[in-house]
Write a protein that holds these residues in place. Structure first.
Motif, PDB file in Angstrom:
ATOM      1  N   LEU A   1      -6.551   3.217   8.255  1.00  0.00           N
ATOM      2  CA  LEU A   1      -8.165   2.976   8.366  1.00  0.00           C
ATOM      3  C   LEU A   1      -8.238   1.709   7.327  1.00  0.00           C
ATOM      4  O   LEU A   1      -9.327   0.808   7.940  1.00  0.00           O
ATOM      5  CB  LEU A   1      -8.695   4.303   7.869  1.00  0.00           C
ATOM      6  CG  LEU A   1      -8.854   5.325   8.789  1.00  0.00           C
ATOM      7  CD1 LEU A   1      -9.664   6.302   8.255  1.00  0.00           C
ATOM      8  CD2 LEU A   1      -9.288   5.020  10.194  1.00  0.00           C
ATOM      9  N   ARG A   2      -7.963   1.548   6.394  1.00  0.00           N
ATOM     10  CA  ARG A   2      -8.219   0.402   5.511  1.00  0.00           C
ATOM     11  C   ARG A   2      -7.304  -0.861   5.584  1.00  0.00           C
ATOM     12  O   ARG A   2      -7.937  -1.891   5.412  1.00  0.00           O
ATOM     13  CB  ARG A   2      -8.184   1.071   3.970  1.00  0.00           C
ATOM     14  CG  ARG A   2      -9.085   2.051   3.815  1.00  0.00           C
ATOM     15  CD  ARG A   2     -10.591   1.816   3.723  1.00  0.00           C
ATOM     16  NE  ARG A   2     -10.609   0.425   2.564  1.00  0.00           N
ATOM     17  CZ  ARG A   2     -10.984   1.067   1.435  1.00  0.00           C
ATOM     18  NH1 ARG A   2     -11.153   2.342   1.124  1.00  0.00           N
ATOM     19  NH2 ARG A   2     -11.137  -0.179   0.647  1.00  0.00           N
ATOM     20  N   GLU A   3      -6.133  -0.695   5.837  1.00  0.00           N
ATOM     21  CA  GLU A   3      -5.269  -1.791   5.976  1.00  0.00           C
ATOM     22  C   GLU A   3      -4.806  -2.465   7.300  1.00  0.00           C
ATOM     23  O   GLU A   3      -5.035  -3.485   7.902  1.00  0.00           O
ATOM     24  CB  GLU A   3      -3.738  -1.512   5.534  1.00  0.00           C
ATOM     25  CG  GLU A   3      -3.923  -1.155   4.150  1.00  0.00           C
ATOM     26  CD  GLU A   3      -4.446  -2.033   3.086  1.00  0.00           C
ATOM     27  OE1 GLU A   3      -4.413  -3.060   3.522  1.00  0.00           O
ATOM     28  OE2 GLU A   3      -5.037  -1.765   2.051  1.00  0.00           O
TER      29      GLU A   3
ATOM     30  N   ALA B   1       0.938  -1.238  -0.035  1.00  0.00           N
ATOM     31  CA  ALA B   1       0.025   0.010  -0.096  1.00  0.00           C
ATOM     32  C   ALA B   1       0.972   1.238  -0.148  1.00  0.00           C
ATOM     33  O   ALA B   1       0.550   2.186  -0.802  1.00  0.00           O
ATOM     34  CB  ALA B   1      -0.842  -0.003   1.299  1.00  0.00           C
TER      35      ALA B   1
ATOM     36  N   ALA C   1      -0.397   5.044  -1.134  1.00  0.00           N
ATOM     37  CA  ALA C   1      -1.454   5.203  -0.242  1.00  0.00           C
ATOM     38  C   ALA C   1      -1.099   6.375   0.980  1.00  0.00           C
ATOM     39  O   ALA C   1       0.123   6.173   1.335  1.00  0.00           O
ATOM     40  CB  ALA C   1      -1.940   3.907   0.400  1.00  0.00           C
ATOM     41  N   THR C   2      -1.916   7.182   1.218  1.00  0.00           N
ATOM     42  CA  THR C   2      -1.732   8.146   2.459  1.00  0.00           C
ATOM     43  C   THR C   2      -1.663   7.076   3.656  1.00  0.00           C
ATOM     44  O   THR C   2      -2.182   6.193   3.696  1.00  0.00           O
ATOM     45  CB  THR C   2      -2.704   9.036   2.621  1.00  0.00           C
ATOM     46  OG1 THR C   2      -4.110   8.626   2.786  1.00  0.00           O
ATOM     47  CG2 THR C   2      -2.899   9.929   1.067  1.00  0.00           C
ATOM     48  N   HIS C   3      -1.166   7.828   4.733  1.00  0.00           N
ATOM     49  CA  HIS C   3      -1.002   7.230   6.167  1.00  0.00           C
ATOM     50  C   HIS C   3      -2.300   7.071   6.603  1.00  0.00           C
ATOM     51  O   HIS C   3      -2.745   6.054   7.283  1.00  0.00           O
ATOM     52  CB  HIS C   3      -0.392   8.423   7.141  1.00  0.00           C
ATOM     53  CG  HIS C   3       1.115   8.307   6.722  1.00  0.00           C
ATOM     54  ND1 HIS C   3       2.114   7.367   6.580  1.00  0.00           N
ATOM     55  CD2 HIS C   3       1.912   9.577   6.578  1.00  0.00           C
ATOM     56  CE1 HIS C   3       2.969   7.631   6.151  1.00  0.00           C
ATOM     57  NE2 HIS C   3       3.267   8.969   6.198  1.00  0.00           N
ATOM     58  N   ALA C   4      -3.317   8.082   6.354  1.00  0.00           N
ATOM     59  CA  ALA C   4      -4.729   7.743   6.973  1.00  0.00           C
ATOM     60  C   ALA C   4      -5.426   6.654   6.191  1.00  0.00           C
ATOM     61  O   ALA C   4      -6.075   5.671   7.223  1.00  0.00           O
ATOM     62  CB  ALA C   4      -5.491   9.091   6.675  1.00  0.00           C
ATOM     63  N   ARG C   5      -5.205   6.487   4.948  1.00  0.00           N
ATOM     64  CA  ARG C   5      -5.838   5.447   4.220  1.00  0.00           C
ATOM     65  C   ARG C   5      -5.099   3.913   4.908  1.00  0.00           C
ATOM     66  O   ARG C   5      -5.959   3.095   5.041  1.00  0.00           O
ATOM     67  CB  ARG C   5      -5.552   5.398   2.666  1.00  0.00           C
ATOM     68  CG  ARG C   5      -6.100   4.020   2.122  1.00  0.00           C
ATOM     69  CD  ARG C   5      -6.019   4.481   0.440  1.00  0.00           C
ATOM     70  NE  ARG C   5      -6.428   3.207  -0.030  1.00  0.00           N
ATOM     71  CZ  ARG C   5      -7.670   3.062  -0.611  1.00  0.00           C
ATOM     72  NH1 ARG C   5      -8.885   4.028  -0.337  1.00  0.00           N
ATOM     73  NH2 ARG C   5      -8.011   2.043  -1.163  1.00  0.00           N
ATOM     74  N   ILE C   6      -3.720   3.764   5.106  1.00  0.00           N
ATOM     75  CA  ILE C   6      -3.368   2.616   5.491  1.00  0.00           C
ATOM     76  C   ILE C   6      -3.694   2.304   6.912  1.00  0.00           C
ATOM     77  O   ILE C   6      -4.052   1.206   7.341  1.00  0.00           O
ATOM     78  CB  ILE C   6      -1.630   2.748   5.444  1.00  0.00           C
ATOM     79  CG1 ILE C   6      -1.165   3.040   3.921  1.00  0.00           C
ATOM     80  CG2 ILE C   6      -1.100   1.690   6.315  1.00  0.00           C
ATOM     81  CD1 ILE C   6       0.138   3.473   4.065  1.00  0.00           C
TER      82      ILE C   6
END
Length: 289
Positions: free
Chosen positions: A196-198, A184, A189-194
């Protein structure tokens, strides 16, 4: 070759059986008891008796057709107080760990992902909070702020933050360098996406398992504070305050202390059994070959 295929098939068949056996009779018995307690607390308003109505002529009366569990030392219906006490104990026991789960889980994930000075600051602040004896700190803050359900819930929630932070941080540390996180990051991918999503879906399962254990501990702490007279204010009843009031009648009517104690014991034991079972299912080491 045939022997190898047979052994693989046996492993595939045995693994689900072992995983199913983990949820044994004790687990389902605990689930049934918790459902019963939650249903009784939710339907407490349907009882024909009030937990605050006093009848001094019926003090410590034995169980009868009108009062199924008898009356307490002030002539109040023991069954009504027991059911309404379940409301208070469950409310504090569930809401306080939610505070610890929300704040501690977020801090633990951020500390385990970003590391560095932020991790040092978070871990150091949690160590400072853990340095205070929890029960003594709860007694001091409750005595200063006053007795109320909101104050008690907030205090116990704050005391639970370090434990949830450590669980979330430990889980994040093991996942932050896994292949799916690195992939990711490579994809931009942004830190927030990682986070929250990962990471969050994988960290949430251990946190929820620990949440149930936190509920059990919180119910016991709330009972201890109410037993000492620093829990919910009267005439509101909780299991801890009922045990404290019943100790004055141990020689005459021991059931007044034993009934709420048994209800608290079974509820705490049920939460522990369910939490331990879910923790075993979510722990990857339990499924290692």
């Amino acid at each position: 070759m045939a022997t190898l295929e047979l052994s693989i098939e046996e492993d595939v068949v045995v693994a689900p059986v072992r995983r199913t056996r983990r949820l044994g009779l004790l687990f389902w018995t605990a689930i049934v008891w918790l459902i019963f307690v939650f249903a009784a607390a939710a339907l407490a308003g349907m009882l024909p008796f009030s937990p605050t109505d006093m009848d001094m002529l019926e003090r410590r009366a034995l169980p009868s057709a009108q009062h199924w569990l008898g009356n307490d030392g002030l002539g109040r219906d023991e069954l009504a107080r027991l059911v309404y006490g379940a409301r208070i104990s469950l409310t504090v026991g569930l809401c306080a760990p939610v505070i610890g789960l929300s704040i501690g889980g977020a801090l633990g994930m951020l500390a385990g992902y970003f590391r560095g000075r932020f991790e040092t600051l978070v871990v150091g602040s949690m160590d400072v909070l853990l340095a205070f004896p929890p029960l003594i700190l709860a007694l001091a803050v409750t005595a200063y702020l006053g007795q109320s359900i909101l104050n008690l819930t907030c205090i116990l929630g704050v005391l639970g933050i370090p434990a949830f932070m450590r669980v979330a941080r430990a889980s994040t540390l093991t996942l932050a360098r896994r292949e799916f996180v690195i992939a990711a990051q490579a994809l931009g991918a942004t830190h927030a996406r990682i986070l929250l999503r990962e990471l969050l879906p994988n960290v949430l399962l251990p946190l929820l398992a620990f949440f149930l254990l936190g509920v059990a501990v919180t119910i016991v702490v709330e009972g201890a504070l109410s037993f000492l007279g620093l829990g919910v204010p009267p005439p509101i009843s909780s299991w801890g305050s009922m045990i404290g009031e019943g100790r004055e009648s141990l020689e005459v009517a021991p059931r007044l202390a034993f009934l709420p104690a048994i209800a608290m014991f079974l509820t705490v034991l049920s939460f522990n059994l369910v939490g331990d079972s879910l923790r075993a299912l979510t722990d990857p080491r339990q499924g290692a070959l």
